[in-house]
Design a protein around this motif. Structure first.
Motif, PDB file in Angstrom:
ATOM      1  N   ILE A 153      32.670  47.082  35.216  1.00  0.00           N
ATOM      2  CA  ILE A 153      32.238  46.145  34.318  1.00  0.00           C
ATOM      3  C   ILE A 153      32.859  44.789  34.776  1.00  0.00           C
ATOM      4  O   ILE A 153      32.080  43.648  34.562  1.00  0.00           O
ATOM      5  CB  ILE A 153      32.616  46.501  32.790  1.00  0.00           C
ATOM      6  N   ALA A 154      34.090  44.765  35.294  1.00  0.00           N
ATOM      7  CA  ALA A 154      34.588  43.365  35.674  1.00  0.00           C
ATOM      8  C   ALA A 154      33.860  42.821  36.731  1.00  0.00           C
ATOM      9  O   ALA A 154      33.678  41.746  36.861  1.00  0.00           O
ATOM     10  CB  ALA A 154      36.110  43.744  35.988  1.00  0.00           C
ATOM     11  N   ASN A 155      33.381  43.622  37.820  1.00  0.00           N
ATOM     12  CA  ASN A 155      32.647  43.123  38.740  1.00  0.00           C
ATOM     13  C   ASN A 155      31.248  42.459  38.263  1.00  0.00           C
ATOM     14  O   ASN A 155      30.704  41.430  38.599  1.00  0.00           O
ATOM     15  CB  ASN A 155      32.300  44.313  39.771  1.00  0.00           C
ATOM     16  N   LEU A 156      30.522  43.115  37.331  1.00  0.00           N
ATOM     17  CA  LEU A 156      29.316  42.622  36.806  1.00  0.00           C
ATOM     18  C   LEU A 156      29.732  41.207  35.813  1.00  0.00           C
ATOM     19  O   LEU A 156      28.926  40.481  35.606  1.00  0.00           O
ATOM     20  CB  LEU A 156      28.728  43.627  35.679  1.00  0.00           C
ATOM     21  N   LEU A 157      30.927  41.134  35.493  1.00  0.00           N
ATOM     22  CA  LEU A 157      31.249  39.929  34.840  1.00  0.00           C
ATOM     23  C   LEU A 157      31.965  38.558  35.677  1.00  0.00           C
ATOM     24  O   LEU A 157      32.665  38.064  34.977  1.00  0.00           O
ATOM     25  CB  LEU A 157      32.357  40.336  33.574  1.00  0.00           C
ATOM     26  N   GLU A 158      31.672  38.867  36.948  1.00  0.00           N
ATOM     27  CA  GLU A 158      32.104  38.008  37.997  1.00  0.00           C
ATOM     28  C   GLU A 158      33.621  37.949  37.709  1.00  0.00           C
ATOM     29  O   GLU A 158      34.452  36.794  38.111  1.00  0.00           O
ATOM     30  CB  GLU A 158      31.448  36.645  37.556  1.00  0.00           C
ATOM     31  N   LEU A 159      34.539  39.079  37.500  1.00  0.00           N
ATOM     32  CA  LEU A 159      35.815  39.251  37.799  1.00  0.00           C
ATOM     33  C   LEU A 159      36.417  39.803  38.975  1.00  0.00           C
ATOM     34  O   LEU A 159      37.352  40.897  38.849  1.00  0.00           O
ATOM     35  CB  LEU A 159      36.525  39.695  36.470  1.00  0.00           C
ATOM     36  N   ARG A 160      35.531  39.860  40.009  1.00  0.00           N
ATOM     37  CA  ARG A 160      35.685  40.722  41.220  1.00  0.00           C
ATOM     38  C   ARG A 160      37.039  40.328  41.693  1.00  0.00           C
ATOM     39  O   ARG A 160      37.788  41.348  42.497  1.00  0.00           O
ATOM     40  CB  ARG A 160      34.493  40.365  42.296  1.00  0.00           C
ATOM     41  N   ASP A 161      37.664  39.385  41.763  1.00  0.00           N
ATOM     42  CA  ASP A 161      38.911  38.775  42.355  1.00  0.00           C
ATOM     43  C   ASP A 161      40.018  39.093  41.286  1.00  0.00           C
ATOM     44  O   ASP A 161      41.086  38.864  41.749  1.00  0.00           O
ATOM     45  CB  ASP A 161      38.903  37.235  42.937  1.00  0.00           C
ATOM     46  N   TRP A 162      39.747  39.888  40.305  1.00  0.00           N
ATOM     47  CA  TRP A 162      41.026  40.017  39.365  1.00  0.00           C
ATOM     48  C   TRP A 162      41.275  41.401  39.708  1.00  0.00           C
ATOM     49  O   TRP A 162      40.660  42.433  40.150  1.00  0.00           O
ATOM     50  CB  TRP A 162      40.514  40.041  37.952  1.00  0.00           C
ATOM     51  N   THR A 163      42.666  41.835  39.555  1.00  0.00           N
ATOM     52  CA  THR A 163      43.151  43.177  39.528  1.00  0.00           C
ATOM     53  C   THR A 163      43.331  43.578  38.037  1.00  0.00           C
ATOM     54  O   THR A 163      44.013  42.976  37.198  1.00  0.00           O
ATOM     55  CB  THR A 163      44.577  43.260  40.200  1.00  0.00           C
ATOM     56  N   PHE A 164      42.926  44.825  37.706  1.00  0.00           N
ATOM     57  CA  PHE A 164      43.189  45.448  36.243  1.00  0.00           C
ATOM     58  C   PHE A 164      43.964  46.745  36.365  1.00  0.00           C
ATOM     59  O   PHE A 164      43.759  47.428  37.449  1.00  0.00           O
ATOM     60  CB  PHE A 164      41.780  45.685  35.723  1.00  0.00           C
ATOM     61  N   THR A 165      44.917  46.997  35.563  1.00  0.00           N
ATOM     62  CA  THR A 165      45.790  48.155  35.434  1.00  0.00           C
ATOM     63  C   THR A 165      45.383  48.580  33.930  1.00  0.00           C
ATOM     64  O   THR A 165      45.342  47.993  33.001  1.00  0.00           O
ATOM     65  CB  THR A 165      47.045  47.882  35.507  1.00  0.00           C
TER      66      THR A 165
END
Length: 88
Positions: free
Chosen positions: A18-30
């Motif tokens: 979902i993050a990739n679809l929301l243009e958050l590809r350069d973020w890291t999530f835990t």
């Protein structure tokens, strides 16, 4: 029900998708092991905008108490906070 390690991993993969679809590809999530402090919340996110890093906590019953549509809406809602963190 508390999520198993496998379920948490799957949830992390879903958050990434979902993050990739929301243009958050350069973020890291835990996905955190612990639930939000307030039981009224299905999820909370702690964003570190300058580091493009965030930790998401899901309530203990997130996988069993919400429909797939509600889960998707909750994940999207939390991830949107990452976009707004830079203008707070």
């Amino acid at each position: 029900m508390i999520a198993t390690e496998e379920q948490r991993d799957q949830l992390g993969e879903y958050v990434r998708e979902i993050a990739n679809l929301l243009e958050l590809r350069d973020w890291t999530f835990t996905v955190a092991h612990d639930a939000p402090d307030d039981p009224a919340y299905a999820a909370v996110i702690d964003c570190r905008y300058g580091r493009k890093y965030a930790t998401i906590q899901f309530c203990r019953t997130f996988l069993t108490s919400q429909t797939p549509e509600q889960q998707r809406a909750t994940v999207c809602h939390e991830l949107i906070h990452c976009h707004f963190k830079g203008v707070e």
